[in-house]
Scaffold this motif. Sequence first.
Motif, PDB file in Angstrom:
ATOM      1  N   ALA A   1       0.824  -1.210   0.000  1.00 33.20           N
ATOM      2  CA  ALA A   1       0.000   0.000   0.000  1.00 33.20           C
ATOM      3  C   ALA A   1       0.861   1.265   0.000  1.00 33.20           C
ATOM      4  CB  ALA A   1      -0.952  -0.007   1.191  1.00 33.20           C
ATOM      5  N   SER A   2       2.056   1.180   0.556  1.00 37.34           N
ATOM      6  CA  SER A   2       2.979   2.316   0.568  1.00 37.34           C
ATOM      7  C   SER A   2       3.497   2.642  -0.820  1.00 37.34           C
ATOM      8  CB  SER A   2       4.161   2.008   1.482  1.00 37.34           C
ATOM      9  OG  SER A   2       4.933   0.945   0.929  1.00 37.34           O
ATOM     10  N   GLY A   3       3.261   1.748  -1.772  1.00 40.03           N
ATOM     11  CA  GLY A   3       3.798   1.894  -3.118  1.00 40.03           C
ATOM     12  C   GLY A   3       5.078   1.114  -3.324  1.00 40.03           C
ATOM     13  N   ALA A   4       5.625   0.559  -2.241  1.00 35.40           N
ATOM     14  CA  ALA A   4       6.865  -0.209  -2.330  1.00 35.40           C
ATOM     15  C   ALA A   4       6.633  -1.456  -3.179  1.00 35.40           C
ATOM     16  CB  ALA A   4       7.354  -0.604  -0.944  1.00 35.40           C
ATOM     17  N   PRO A   5       7.587  -1.775  -4.042  1.00 36.74           N
ATOM     18  CA  PRO A   5       7.432  -2.945  -4.906  1.00 36.74           C
ATOM     19  C   PRO A   5       7.595  -4.250  -4.136  1.00 36.74           C
ATOM     20  CG  PRO A   5       9.611  -2.013  -5.178  1.00 36.74           C
ATOM     21  CD  PRO A   5       8.869  -1.090  -4.244  1.00 36.74           C
ATOM     22  N   LEU A   6       7.059  -5.300  -4.708  1.00 38.08           N
ATOM     23  CA  LEU A   6       7.207  -6.648  -4.191  1.00 38.08           C
ATOM     24  C   LEU A   6       7.908  -7.485  -5.245  1.00 38.08           C
ATOM     25  CD1 LEU A   6       3.620  -7.135  -2.710  1.00 38.08           C
ATOM     26  CD2 LEU A   6       5.749  -6.878  -1.409  1.00 38.08           C
ATOM     27  N   GLU A   7       8.830  -8.324  -4.825  1.00 33.56           N
ATOM     28  CA  GLU A   7       9.555  -9.202  -5.740  1.00 33.56           C
ATOM     29  C   GLU A   7       8.995 -10.615  -5.629  1.00 33.56           C
ATOM     30  OE1 GLU A   7      13.954 -11.233  -6.214  1.00 33.56           O
ATOM     31  OE2 GLU A   7      13.780  -9.400  -5.012  1.00 33.56           O
TER      32      GLU A   7
END
Length: 193
Positions: free
Chosen positions: A41-47
């Motif tokens: 939700a913070s906009g941080a990507p997920l790998e």
Amino acid sequence: MTSSDRLLDLIQTTPEIDLLLRSSFGFDIHRMHCGEGLRLASGAPLEAIAGEVTGGAYFLCAEQNGRRPVVFASSEGEGGLLADDLASALEIIIGLEWRDCLSFSGGGDVKVMQISAQHLQRSRDKYNPDIDNEAAQVAAALSLHMAPVADLVMRLHAAAAKTEPDYIVTDDDGQAFDPPFGEHVEPRLGGWR
């Protein structure tokens, strides 16, 4: 190379462990296409690091304090923090029917989760009598710790409880996934048998 990278490389280069993780524990490093477009939700990507047969996916988050937390997102729109690093996540995955334990958690009640875990373990052992040996084989190959079920439930509960606010999974449209804790305390039809 991070500890997560080393573990993933070891899985990829050890076919028998890769097969056990895929077939017995639902952790398939060849299903990287699952969960495309998801992020925090913070906009941080997920790998994406693995998927499972029903369309769920495992992801590494950005490194924090030398560790990369692991998030799971189901194809049914539930998601959250599984563990603070990949080794801990794999210990939970091989040692516990963790998804059902979360589903039958009474909204995140650790006592309900402990009861559910015991019922789920009996069922798991009944339908796959070799599961404990398979878990031990994976643990030995990956230098994981085989913790008691009660300890794994506590670790799973602690991680899932930290989902909000930093580990809420969202889709391309910004729609937040449901939290990992389910409201049920036992299966609707027939309860625990």
